[in-house]
Design an enzyme around this catalytic site. Sequence first.
Site, PDB file in Angstrom:
ATOM      1  N   GLU A   7       0.824  -1.206   0.000  1.00 53.77           N
ATOM      2  CA  GLU A   7       0.000   0.000   0.000  1.00 53.77           C
ATOM      3  C   GLU A   7       0.858   1.257   0.000  1.00 53.77           C
ATOM      4  O   GLU A   7       1.449   1.638   1.009  1.00 53.77           O
ATOM      5  CB  GLU A   7      -0.920   0.018   1.232  1.00 53.77           C
ATOM      6  CG  GLU A   7      -1.964  -1.065   1.249  1.00 53.77           C
ATOM      7  CD  GLU A   7      -3.065  -0.844   0.223  1.00 53.77           C
ATOM      8  OE1 GLU A   7      -3.343   0.328  -0.135  1.00 53.77           O
ATOM      9  OE2 GLU A   7      -3.638  -1.842  -0.229  1.00 53.77           O
ATOM     10  N   GLU A  48      -5.687   4.028   8.609  1.00 52.51           N
ATOM     11  CA  GLU A  48      -5.233   3.600   7.285  1.00 52.51           C
ATOM     12  C   GLU A  48      -5.078   2.080   7.223  1.00 52.51           C
ATOM     13  O   GLU A  48      -5.392   1.458   6.203  1.00 52.51           O
ATOM     14  CB  GLU A  48      -3.933   4.287   6.886  1.00 52.51           C
ATOM     15  CG  GLU A  48      -3.450   3.925   5.498  1.00 52.51           C
ATOM     16  CD  GLU A  48      -4.449   4.227   4.385  1.00 52.51           C
ATOM     17  OE1 GLU A  48      -4.450   3.474   3.389  1.00 52.51           O
ATOM     18  OE2 GLU A  48      -5.223   5.195   4.492  1.00 52.51           O
ATOM     19  N   GLU A  55     -10.540  -2.622   2.189  1.00 56.22           N
ATOM     20  CA  GLU A  55     -10.346  -2.737   0.742  1.00 56.22           C
ATOM     21  C   GLU A  55      -9.927  -4.151   0.349  1.00 56.22           C
ATOM     22  O   GLU A  55     -10.409  -4.692  -0.652  1.00 56.22           O
ATOM     23  CB  GLU A  55      -9.328  -1.708   0.262  1.00 56.22           C
ATOM     24  CG  GLU A  55      -9.839  -0.290   0.321  1.00 56.22           C
ATOM     25  CD  GLU A  55      -8.834   0.731  -0.167  1.00 56.22           C
ATOM     26  OE1 GLU A  55      -7.683   0.353  -0.498  1.00 56.22           O
ATOM     27  OE2 GLU A  55      -9.198   1.909  -0.221  1.00 56.22           O
TER      28      GLU A  55
END
Length: 97
Positions: A7, A48, A55
Amino acid sequence: MATVRGEAAFRQLLALHGVLMAVTFVLNLSPIERAVMLAVSFISLLVELLNSAIEAVVDRISLERHPLSKNAKDMGSAAQTVSLLMVGAVWAVVLMA
């Protein structure tokens, strides 16, 4: 480690918050101010991580477009935006005091 490797957004936030956290030890702050400034950085990183997890789960379930999948991803991104606004607000209040 999977988030760091996979990420880019997390790596960017890690760099940003690493700098912000280091700066808190350079500034002349009270222990409470420093603790709050460090805490909001950790909260932003946690949000995050959770956003990335949401996700990943949504993508694991199906890659086809679905309104609920879009909502889940958008809500995770909105949570991260709110956490970054919190970081900015805390830093502004502490530095302007």
